[in-house]
Motif scaffolding. Sequence first.
Motif, mmCIF file in Angstrom:
data_model
loop_
_atom_site.group_PDB
_atom_site.id
_atom_site.type_symbol
_atom_site.label_atom_id
_atom_site.label_comp_id
_atom_site.label_asym_id
_atom_site.label_seq_id
_atom_site.Cartn_x
_atom_site.Cartn_y
_atom_site.Cartn_z
ATOM 1 N N GLU A 244 26.584 52.853 26.892
ATOM 2 C CA GLU A 244 26.182 54.240 27.119
ATOM 3 C C GLU A 244 26.514 54.691 28.535
ATOM 4 N N ILE A 245 26.587 53.724 29.447
ATOM 5 C CA ILE A 245 26.991 54.013 30.827
ATOM 6 C C ILE A 245 27.988 52.947 31.256
ATOM 7 N N LEU A 246 29.047 53.373 31.903
ATOM 8 C CA LEU A 246 30.076 52.448 32.370
ATOM 9 C C LEU A 246 29.979 52.353 33.893
ATOM 10 N N CYS A 247 29.810 51.128 34.396
ATOM 11 C CA CYS A 247 29.637 50.897 35.838
ATOM 12 C C CYS A 247 30.894 50.243 36.416
ATOM 13 N N PHE A 248 31.326 50.730 37.574
ATOM 14 C CA PHE A 248 32.495 50.178 38.255
ATOM 15 C C PHE A 248 32.087 49.730 39.649
ATOM 16 N N ASP A 249 32.423 48.495 39.992
ATOM 17 C CA ASP A 249 32.136 47.993 41.335
ATOM 18 C C ASP A 249 33.441 47.857 42.114
ATOM 19 N N GLU A 250 33.732 48.841 42.951
ATOM 20 C CA GLU A 250 34.967 48.854 43.756
ATOM 21 C C GLU A 250 36.177 48.480 42.890
ATOM 22 N N PRO A 251 36.477 49.234 41.841
ATOM 23 C CA PRO A 251 37.517 48.832 40.884
ATOM 24 C C PRO A 251 38.928 48.774 41.450
ATOM 25 N N THR A 252 39.154 49.358 42.631
ATOM 26 C CA THR A 252 40.516 49.367 43.184
ATOM 27 C C THR A 252 40.628 48.605 44.503
ATOM 28 N N SER A 253 39.572 47.891 44.890
ATOM 29 C CA SER A 253 39.566 47.264 46.225
ATOM 30 C C SER A 253 40.625 46.174 46.371
ATOM 31 N N ALA A 254 41.024 45.544 45.256
ATOM 32 C CA ALA A 254 41.996 44.452 45.340
ATOM 33 C C ALA A 254 43.421 44.908 45.014
ATOM 34 N N LEU A 255 43.633 46.226 44.966
ATOM 35 C CA LEU A 255 44.914 46.752 44.498
ATOM 36 C C LEU A 255 45.644 47.521 45.592
ATOM 37 N N ASP A 256 46.984 47.520 45.480
ATOM 38 C CA ASP A 256 47.772 48.324 46.407
ATOM 39 C C ASP A 256 47.738 49.790 45.940
#
Length: 334
Positions: A244-256
């Motif tokens: 019902e809720i989607l949580c993201f923890d720094e989803p782009t921190s490891a990406l260029d």
Amino acid sequence: MAFFEVKDIYKNFGANRVLKGIDLELDEGQVLAIIGSSGSGKTTLLRCINFLEIPDKAEIFLGGENIFSVDNLDKVNEALQNEVQENAKEEVTADEIAKIDDSKSSKDSIGTSKENNAKNKKPKEEKIKPIKISKEKKKQIATQRLKMGMVFQSFNLFPHYNVLKNLTLATRLKYDKTINPFGKYFSKSVRTARKQAFKEIDERAVELLNRVGLGDKLKAYPCELSGGQQQRVAIARALILQPEILCFDEPTSALDPELTREVLKVIKDLKKDGHTMIVVTHEMEFARKVADKVIFMADGVIEEQGAPEEVFGNPQSSKTKAFLQESEKSIDED
């Protein structure tokens, strides 16, 4: 009442007080961006919301239903206070024992080995005992956790499974647990139903992979994918459980930057589809353009919150202003 609401959430790790009474609300279909410096409590808040960490105190409501309520804060604070007092007591006791030993050794050499051992024995250390959670409460937490999808910054894909199995494993296990908690299939009808259910799960996985632009990667392994592709697989894996809720923890921190754009595009598309999301992010431009609400955290509290145009365009807190200025400076340097 808001679709999702958190009231008075506290979390301590030993003597480290990480969350100090946080309230937030989110309407269905909205995107909440949580920003702030490292150590401000952003990830801990997200993990408490997702029940990966159990708060010391909190009330959590979803769709008007109280899905979680706990208040162990007084017990935790009492344990902390006892530990501080015990540590101080032990330090004094250790000094006193040393003085007593020095004075007695010169005056009295009589005494049994048992008495000497008792005299030299170090005080027993008292550690903070974790608050016990009943089995019934653990089951409740496990059930409520399924309502919150989680996408981690480090992907957390199983390296020995291909993309399809990474997506379908949890859903298959959930199905098996539901129809037969003992893991045995005694009848042909049950086996037939299971086979059909697994087929539908696979079809759903293919649909989600196409949705994130990875329909041709069904049989690929994580090591054969780029970081952005792995993160998109992780998003599809979270979606397959229909949270019902989607949580993201720094989803782009490891990406260029290029791969970051890939992932952020997927999140933008999810917003268009009406998904309710909470995103811990260091991407200020994303928070400004995509989020419906922004929370700035500092020192375990919400320092400032509001619509993106308010927080970014007219911040009221000096800490918020300093953080945003530093963020802009970092972007300019890059």
